[in-house]
Design a protein around this motif. Structure first.
Motif, PDB file in Angstrom:
ATOM      1  N   HIS A 183       0.853  -1.198   0.000  1.00 36.86           N
ATOM      2  CA  HIS A 183       0.000   0.000   0.000  1.00 36.86           C
ATOM      3  C   HIS A 183       0.882   1.240   0.000  1.00 36.86           C
ATOM      4  O   HIS A 183       1.870   1.313   0.734  1.00 36.86           O
ATOM      5  CB  HIS A 183      -0.915  -0.008   1.218  1.00 36.86           C
ATOM      6  CG  HIS A 183      -2.009   1.000   1.155  1.00 36.86           C
ATOM      7  ND1 HIS A 183      -1.792   2.348   1.404  1.00 36.86           N
ATOM      8  CD2 HIS A 183      -3.326   0.879   0.861  1.00 36.86           C
ATOM      9  CE1 HIS A 183      -2.934   3.006   1.274  1.00 36.86           C
ATOM     10  NE2 HIS A 183      -3.873   2.138   0.936  1.00 36.86           N
ATOM     11  N   PRO A 184       0.552   2.260  -0.804  1.00 36.56           N
ATOM     12  CA  PRO A 184       1.414   3.451  -0.886  1.00 36.56           C
ATOM     13  C   PRO A 184       1.459   4.274   0.404  1.00 36.56           C
ATOM     14  O   PRO A 184       2.447   4.966   0.656  1.00 36.56           O
ATOM     15  CB  PRO A 184       0.789   4.263  -2.026  1.00 36.56           C
ATOM     16  CG  PRO A 184      -0.618   3.769  -2.123  1.00 36.56           C
ATOM     17  CD  PRO A 184      -0.575   2.321  -1.750  1.00 36.56           C
ATOM     18  N   ASP A 185       0.419   4.212   1.238  1.00 35.83           N
ATOM     19  CA  ASP A 185       0.392   5.002   2.465  1.00 35.83           C
ATOM     20  C   ASP A 185      -0.448   4.297   3.528  1.00 35.83           C
ATOM     21  O   ASP A 185      -1.572   4.706   3.838  1.00 35.83           O
ATOM     22  CB  ASP A 185      -0.179   6.394   2.183  1.00 35.83           C
ATOM     23  CG  ASP A 185      -0.095   7.332   3.377  1.00 35.83           C
ATOM     24  OD1 ASP A 185       0.467   6.923   4.421  1.00 35.83           O
ATOM     25  OD2 ASP A 185      -0.595   8.470   3.276  1.00 35.83           O
ATOM     26  N   PRO A 186       0.085   3.216   4.101  1.00 30.71           N
ATOM     27  CA  PRO A 186      -0.707   2.453   5.071  1.00 30.71           C
ATOM     28  C   PRO A 186      -1.044   3.249   6.328  1.00 30.71           C
ATOM     29  O   PRO A 186      -2.087   3.027   6.936  1.00 30.71           O
ATOM     30  CB  PRO A 186       0.191   1.252   5.394  1.00 30.71           C
ATOM     31  CG  PRO A 186       1.564   1.681   5.026  1.00 30.71           C
ATOM     32  CD  PRO A 186       1.414   2.617   3.877  1.00 30.71           C
ATOM     33  N   ALA A 187      -0.177   4.179   6.730  1.00 30.48           N
ATOM     34  CA  ALA A 187      -0.462   4.982   7.927  1.00 30.48           C
ATOM     35  C   ALA A 187      -1.761   5.757   7.757  1.00 30.48           C
ATOM     36  O   ALA A 187      -2.642   5.748   8.629  1.00 30.48           O
ATOM     37  CB  ALA A 187       0.697   5.933   8.216  1.00 30.48           C
ATOM     38  N   SER A 188      -1.910   6.418   6.618  1.00 26.65           N
ATOM     39  CA  SER A 188      -3.128   7.193   6.355  1.00 26.65           C
ATOM     40  C   SER A 188      -4.339   6.287   6.188  1.00 26.65           C
ATOM     41  O   SER A 188      -5.439   6.599   6.655  1.00 26.65           O
ATOM     42  CB  SER A 188      -2.948   8.053   5.096  1.00 26.65           C
ATOM     43  OG  SER A 188      -1.967   9.037   5.295  1.00 26.65           O
ATOM     44  N   ALA A 189      -4.132   5.161   5.534  1.00 28.24           N
ATOM     45  CA  ALA A 189      -5.250   4.238   5.297  1.00 28.24           C
ATOM     46  C   ALA A 189      -5.788   3.692   6.613  1.00 28.24           C
ATOM     47  O   ALA A 189      -7.008   3.650   6.833  1.00 28.24           O
ATOM     48  CB  ALA A 189      -4.796   3.096   4.387  1.00 28.24           C
ATOM     49  N   TYR A 190      -4.896   3.286   7.499  1.00 33.39           N
ATOM     50  CA  TYR A 190      -5.343   2.779   8.804  1.00 33.39           C
ATOM     51  C   TYR A 190      -5.955   3.888   9.651  1.00 33.39           C
ATOM     52  O   TYR A 190      -6.934   3.664  10.370  1.00 33.39           O
ATOM     53  CB  TYR A 190      -4.180   2.122   9.544  1.00 33.39           C
ATOM     54  CG  TYR A 190      -3.913   0.697   9.119  1.00 33.39           C
ATOM     55  CD1 TYR A 190      -4.852  -0.308   9.325  1.00 33.39           C
ATOM     56  CD2 TYR A 190      -2.706   0.347   8.509  1.00 33.39           C
ATOM     57  CE1 TYR A 190      -4.607  -1.620   8.940  1.00 33.39           C
ATOM     58  CE2 TYR A 190      -2.447  -0.968   8.122  1.00 33.39           C
ATOM     59  CZ  TYR A 190      -3.406  -1.943   8.338  1.00 33.39           C
ATOM     60  OH  TYR A 190      -3.161  -3.241   7.957  1.00 33.39           O
ATOM     61  N   ALA A 191      -5.407   5.091   9.567  1.00 37.15           N
ATOM     62  CA  ALA A 191      -5.977   6.213  10.316  1.00 37.15           C
ATOM     63  C   ALA A 191      -7.373   6.568   9.809  1.00 37.15           C
ATOM     64  O   ALA A 191      -8.257   6.939  10.603  1.00 37.15           O
ATOM     65  CB  ALA A 191      -5.060   7.429  10.225  1.00 37.15           C
ATOM     66  N   GLU A 192      -7.588   6.436   8.507  1.00 33.63           N
ATOM     67  CA  GLU A 192      -8.919   6.704   7.947  1.00 33.63           C
ATOM     68  C   GLU A 192      -9.956   5.741   8.506  1.00 33.63           C
ATOM     69  O   GLU A 192     -11.130   6.098   8.648  1.00 33.63           O
ATOM     70  CB  GLU A 192      -8.872   6.604   6.420  1.00 33.63           C
ATOM     71  CG  GLU A 192      -8.268   7.818   5.735  1.00 33.63           C
ATOM     72  CD  GLU A 192      -9.104   9.075   5.929  1.00 33.63           C
ATOM     73  OE1 GLU A 192     -10.355   8.987   5.797  1.00 33.63           O
ATOM     74  OE2 GLU A 192      -8.524  10.127   6.228  1.00 33.63           O
ATOM     75  N   PHE A 230      -0.066   7.408  14.270  1.00 31.52           N
ATOM     76  CA  PHE A 230      -0.539   7.995  15.519  1.00 31.52           C
ATOM     77  C   PHE A 230      -0.872   9.482  15.365  1.00 31.52           C
ATOM     78  O   PHE A 230      -1.837   9.969  15.949  1.00 31.52           O
ATOM     79  CB  PHE A 230       0.507   7.811  16.622  1.00 31.52           C
ATOM     80  CG  PHE A 230       0.528   6.437  17.238  1.00 31.52           C
ATOM     81  CD1 PHE A 230      -0.384   5.454  16.877  1.00 31.52           C
ATOM     82  CD2 PHE A 230       1.481   6.111  18.188  1.00 31.52           C
ATOM     83  CE1 PHE A 230      -0.361   4.185  17.443  1.00 31.52           C
ATOM     84  CE2 PHE A 230       1.521   4.851  18.779  1.00 31.52           C
ATOM     85  CZ  PHE A 230       0.602   3.890  18.398  1.00 31.52           C
ATOM     86  N   GLN A 231      -0.064  10.202  14.591  1.00 31.02           N
ATOM     87  CA  GLN A 231      -0.339  11.630  14.385  1.00 31.02           C
ATOM     88  C   GLN A 231      -1.718  11.844  13.778  1.00 31.02           C
ATOM     89  O   GLN A 231      -2.497  12.701  14.229  1.00 31.02           O
ATOM     90  CB  GLN A 231       0.724  12.262  13.465  1.00 31.02           C
ATOM     91  CG  GLN A 231       2.094  12.421  14.098  1.00 31.02           C
ATOM     92  CD  GLN A 231       3.004  11.235  13.841  1.00 31.02           C
ATOM     93  OE1 GLN A 231       2.542  10.089  13.767  1.00 31.02           O
ATOM     94  NE2 GLN A 231       4.293  11.483  13.712  1.00 31.02           N
ATOM     95  N   LYS A 232      -2.016  11.075  12.743  1.00 24.84           N
ATOM     96  CA  LYS A 232      -3.291  11.244  12.051  1.00 24.84           C
ATOM     97  C   LYS A 232      -4.460  10.813  12.939  1.00 24.84           C
ATOM     98  O   LYS A 232      -5.507  11.470  12.968  1.00 24.84           O
ATOM     99  CB  LYS A 232      -3.283  10.446  10.740  1.00 24.84           C
ATOM    100  CG  LYS A 232      -2.273  10.975   9.722  1.00 24.84           C
ATOM    101  CD  LYS A 232      -2.260  10.117   8.459  1.00 24.84           C
ATOM    102  CE  LYS A 232      -1.148  10.541   7.513  1.00 24.84           C
ATOM    103  NZ  LYS A 232      -1.312  11.923   7.039  1.00 24.84           N
ATOM    104  N   ASP A 269       6.769  15.085  16.248  1.00 23.15           N
ATOM    105  CA  ASP A 269       5.509  15.828  16.138  1.00 23.15           C
ATOM    106  C   ASP A 269       4.330  15.083  16.748  1.00 23.15           C
ATOM    107  O   ASP A 269       3.194  15.557  16.692  1.00 23.15           O
ATOM    108  CB  ASP A 269       5.206  16.156  14.678  1.00 23.15           C
ATOM    109  CG  ASP A 269       5.107  14.924  13.789  1.00 23.15           C
ATOM    110  OD1 ASP A 269       5.720  13.890  14.149  1.00 23.15           O
ATOM    111  OD2 ASP A 269       4.441  14.993  12.743  1.00 23.15           O
ATOM    112  N   PHE A 270       4.580  13.911  17.359  1.00 26.92           N
ATOM    113  CA  PHE A 270       3.491  13.204  18.035  1.00 26.92           C
ATOM    114  C   PHE A 270       3.736  13.159  19.536  1.00 26.92           C
ATOM    115  O   PHE A 270       4.790  12.690  19.986  1.00 26.92           O
ATOM    116  CB  PHE A 270       3.338  11.768  17.521  1.00 26.92           C
ATOM    117  CG  PHE A 270       2.368  10.968  18.346  1.00 26.92           C
ATOM    118  CD1 PHE A 270       1.014  11.255  18.316  1.00 26.92           C
ATOM    119  CD2 PHE A 270       2.816   9.975  19.213  1.00 26.92           C
ATOM    120  CE1 PHE A 270       0.113  10.565  19.114  1.00 26.92           C
ATOM    121  CE2 PHE A 270       1.930   9.264  20.007  1.00 26.92           C
ATOM    122  CZ  PHE A 270       0.574   9.563  19.957  1.00 26.92           C
TER     123      PHE A 270
END
Length: 501
Positions: A183-192, A230-232, A269-270
């Protein structure tokens, strides 16, 4: 050491007087441990076992400096925190100095469960909200309030066991989860996914009090959240009026190496709103802590309800806590976690090259998981094989455990004094056992060139310092040995569709 009872008598008395839900390691042939020192445990026969799993004895079993601090204070005084005592404030000052500035107020308690239970009270008092978002396969403690937010536990009780105020988000697992390494951005996907839960909850007229997560999931399968997740999540949770609780009970106090706290792997930043800590904090002494912001603490106090804990923050516990901090610093145990952890990761990566049973290796510092699979493409958990290995390692006097939702992940989380020689011995033994299993079951090594592993092991102190200069956050799902900036980055082909098991 003279025994009061034989092993058989001890086991019989345990079965008679101890609740049947209180399990032992190696149920088929439990160990009777009578003493321990450093990273070793000894049974009633004097046999020595290498302890690869005890993250409670953080600075090493029976550390003389910690023992001395405890006995010295016991000889003087032990009482509750309603009396003034320098140990309490000195320890709070030292502990908060390891955290971001806004995390400045401490509540001392006696176990990780107590800490997480109090964290929920703080979160719910803050704005009067009740609902909690937790992660798939999470475990946060054994008291009722925490069983309710621990899918690792409540899923065992049946399909109707989840409470209406509990919402479960997907575990941010890029190997076995919903969004994987392709996945190109798993952090954002999981945060969504968390954002969707919040929106659905609000549509139903409910309000989020907290999102709670271990900074790295332990019982959930040694899962390391992708950086930025975590940030998102915190952004979405704060917008909903909730707080972010980072559970550091398993992974705090320098275990990850470069950082003192595992949540710091996410970046500067977190900063969570509440941090809970336990297990390693007292090196085996029962103590724990909740640290939060001044604002949240004042809201908690504004309820008019006093918070008092009989044993939390007593002078002996604080003396022990101070001693643990001293040892971590004086013996450079964070540096050791980086150096030995990197070396252990590299040795295990070689096993991934050699053995088809090894599907993934992931870890940071001295917190490492080996995901065993029957089929690398399908990532089918090798549960029975993991259990077999655990018992075979015990026969060779190495203590390791298997966990995760499928009980197929070998967990390395040893005392922080674990050495490179210990790592080499453990992995060489694992290598031999894996070869035996594969020969017995007819599994073939996938990479015929694996015997010519290109990474040459360095065990000198000089090379270990070089290897430990940068932090290694490893997720090895292919040929290992190449690193960039301390992060394994070997490119690998992946399926065009995400595989689900």
């Amino acid at each position: 050491m003279e025994e009061l009872y034989s092993k058989a008598e001890t086991l019989a008395l345990r079965r008679k007087h101890i609740g049947p839900s209180c399990k032992v390691f190696y149920a088929k042939d439990p160990l009777k441990i009578v003493r321990a020192q450093g990273q070793y445990m000894f049974d009633e026969k004097g046999e020595k076992y290498l302890d690869c799993i005890n993250n409670v004895a953080h600075v090493g079993h029976s550390h003389p400096y910690v023992i001395k601090a405890a006995t010295k204070q016991m000889e003087l005084l032990n009482t509750n925190s309603r009396f003034l005592h320098d140990n309490l404030v000195q320890y709070a000052q030292r502990l908060t100095a390891t955290l971001p500035e806004k995390l400045s107020v401490c509540y001392f308690v006696n176990s990780g469960s107590e800490a997480n239970d109090l964290a929920l009270r703080l979160a719910r008092q803050y704005r009067g909200h009740q609902d909690v978002i937790t992660l798939e396969n999470a475990y946060h403690g054994h008291v009722t309030s925490l069983i309710d937010i621990s899918p690792y536990k409540f899923n065992q009780l049946g399909k109707d066991s989840k409470k209406e105020y509990v919402h479960v988000a997907p575990s941010p697992d890029i190997y076995r989860g919903k969004y994987r390494e392709d996945h190109p951005d798993p952090a954002s996907a999981y945060a969504e996914e968390v954002k969707k839960i919040i929106e659905e909850t609000q549509k139903n007229g409910r309000k989020i009090a907290a999102f709670i997560a271990e900074s790295m999931q332990s019982c959930g399968g040694q899962v390391i959240p992708p950086v930025g997740y975590f940030q998102k999540v915190a952004e979405y949770v704060h917008a909903a009026g909730g707080v972010f609780i980072a559970d550091e009970v398993q992974v705090g106090f320098g275990r990850v190496g470069k950082h003192f706290w595992a949540f710091q792997l996410q970046g500067e930043d977190f900063v969570p709103d509440i941090v809970t800590m336990g297990k390693p904090i007292g090196n085996g002494h029962p103590m724990s802590c909740v640290v939060t912001t001044r604002e949240i603490a004042e809201r908690f106090g504004a309820s008019g309800l006093e918070y008092f804990n009989t044993f939390g923050g007593n002078p002996v516990s604080c003396a022990i806590g101070l001693a643990v901090l001293d040892v971590v610093e004086k013996e450079d145990l964070q540096g050791n976690a980086t150096r030995v952890g990197n070396y252990l990761l590299e040795l295990l990566a070689e096993q991934k090259e050699k053995h088809p049973l090894v599907g993934d290796i992931r870890g940071v510092g001295l917190f490492i998981g080996v995901d065993l699979v029957k089929d690398r493409q399908k990532r089918t958990p090798a549960t029975a094989e993991a259990l077999h290995l655990i018992y075979k390692l015990k026969e060779r006097q190495i203590l390791l455990s298997a966990d995760g939702p499928y009980r197929n992940i070998l967990k390395f989380k040893p005392p922080m004094c674990f050495t490179m020689e210990d790592a080499k011995h453990a992995v060489e033994t694992l290598d031999a056992l894996l070869a035996e299993m594969e020969e017995a079951t007819g599994m073939q090594t996938e990479n015929n060139a694996s015997t010519n592993v290109q990474c040459k092991r360095k065990t000198t102190e000089e090379s270990s310092q070089q290897e430990g200069a940068s932090e290694s956050i490893s997720h090895v799902n292919g040929a290992a040995c190449r690193q960039e900036n301390g992060i394994y980055s070997k490119k690998r082909s992946v399926p065009s569709k995400r595989l689900r098991t």
